[in-house]
Design a protein around this motif. Structure first.
Motif, PDB file in Angstrom:
ATOM      1  N   VAL A 103       0.849  -1.182   0.000  1.00  0.00           N
ATOM      2  CA  VAL A 103       0.000   0.000   0.000  1.00  0.00           C
ATOM      3  C   VAL A 103       0.887   1.236   0.000  1.00  0.00           C
ATOM      4  O   VAL A 103       1.695   1.437   0.902  1.00  0.00           O
ATOM      5  N   ASP A 104       0.735   2.036  -1.049  1.00  0.00           N
ATOM      6  CA  ASP A 104       1.434   3.310  -1.194  1.00  0.00           C
ATOM      7  C   ASP A 104       2.960   3.195  -1.061  1.00  0.00           C
ATOM      8  O   ASP A 104       3.566   3.946  -0.317  1.00  0.00           O
ATOM      9  N   PRO A 105       3.594   2.280  -1.793  1.00  0.00           N
ATOM     10  CA  PRO A 105       5.056   2.213  -1.721  1.00  0.00           C
ATOM     11  C   PRO A 105       5.684   3.360  -2.522  1.00  0.00           C
ATOM     12  O   PRO A 105       5.113   3.820  -3.515  1.00  0.00           O
ATOM     13  N   ALA A 106       6.843   3.821  -2.078  1.00  0.00           N
ATOM     14  CA  ALA A 106       7.560   4.849  -2.835  1.00  0.00           C
ATOM     15  C   ALA A 106       8.003   4.253  -4.170  1.00  0.00           C
ATOM     16  O   ALA A 106       7.950   4.905  -5.207  1.00  0.00           O
ATOM     17  N   SER A 107       8.447   3.010  -4.136  1.00  0.00           N
ATOM     18  CA  SER A 107       8.796   2.287  -5.360  1.00  0.00           C
ATOM     19  C   SER A 107       8.800   0.804  -5.048  1.00  0.00           C
ATOM     20  O   SER A 107       8.865   0.393  -3.890  1.00  0.00           O
ATOM     21  N   LEU A 108       8.715   0.001  -6.076  1.00  0.00           N
ATOM     22  CA  LEU A 108       8.702  -1.445  -5.909  1.00  0.00           C
ATOM     23  C   LEU A 108       9.426  -2.063  -7.101  1.00  0.00           C
ATOM     24  O   LEU A 108       9.075  -1.802  -8.246  1.00  0.00           O
ATOM     25  N   THR A 109      10.447  -2.847  -6.809  1.00  0.00           N
ATOM     26  CA  THR A 109      11.193  -3.540  -7.852  1.00  0.00           C
ATOM     27  C   THR A 109      11.043  -5.028  -7.620  1.00  0.00           C
ATOM     28  O   THR A 109      11.390  -5.525  -6.551  1.00  0.00           O
ATOM     29  N   ILE A 110      10.505  -5.728  -8.605  1.00  0.00           N
ATOM     30  CA  ILE A 110      10.367  -7.177  -8.515  1.00  0.00           C
ATOM     31  C   ILE A 110      11.442  -7.778  -9.404  1.00  0.00           C
ATOM     32  O   ILE A 110      11.415  -7.601 -10.618  1.00  0.00           O
ATOM     33  N   LYS A 111      12.408  -8.463  -8.787  1.00  0.00           N
ATOM     34  CA  LYS A 111      13.545  -9.015  -9.521  1.00  0.00           C
ATOM     35  C   LYS A 111      13.298 -10.424 -10.032  1.00  0.00           C
ATOM     36  O   LYS A 111      13.971 -10.875 -10.939  1.00  0.00           O
ATOM     37  N   ALA A 112      12.351 -11.115  -9.437  1.00  0.00           N
ATOM     38  CA  ALA A 112      12.012 -12.476  -9.866  1.00  0.00           C
ATOM     39  C   ALA A 112      10.553 -12.709  -9.522  1.00  0.00           C
ATOM     40  O   ALA A 112      10.017 -12.081  -8.613  1.00  0.00           O
ATOM     41  N   PRO A 113       9.892 -13.614 -10.232  1.00  0.00           N
ATOM     42  CA  PRO A 113       8.503 -13.922  -9.893  1.00  0.00           C
ATOM     43  C   PRO A 113       8.412 -14.422  -8.447  1.00  0.00           C
ATOM     44  O   PRO A 113       9.169 -15.314  -8.054  1.00  0.00           O
TER      45      PRO A 113
END
Length: 89
Positions: free
Chosen positions: A28-38
């Motif tokens: 909820v309301d992240p500044a940013s989100l990086t998904i490196k793998a499923p």
């Protein structure tokens, strides 16, 4: 994985029919989100949407009919369903 099985078993017993469950971790309301793998483990998918992706995730997976959904919601709201199968309950 154990919590998925516990929740499915408890809801299925309380509702009187099989209730499938799936895992979701919602940010909820992240500044940013990086998904490196499923996300997921041992062949189990973990859905990790931001809050704007939660409604599409829930509505595309809808399996029960309206009356079944009402039964599951009623079962989920009962305290004894939520504590069923947990240590110390």
């Amino acid at each position: 994985m154990a919590e998925l099985q516990r929740a499915s078993t408890a809801l299925s017993q309380a509702a009187g029919f099989a209730v499938p469950v799936f895992s979701a971790l919602v940010f909820v309301d992240p500044a940013s989100l990086t998904i490196k793998a499923p996300p997921g483990w041992d062949g189990t998918d973990l859905h990790a949407p931001c809050e704007r992706g939660l409604l599409p995730l829930l509505t595309r997976r809808r399996e029960p009919r309206d009356e079944q959904l009402t039964t599951v919601m009623d079962a989920a709201l009962r305290a004894e369903t939520c504590t069923q199968g947990r240590s110390g309950s």
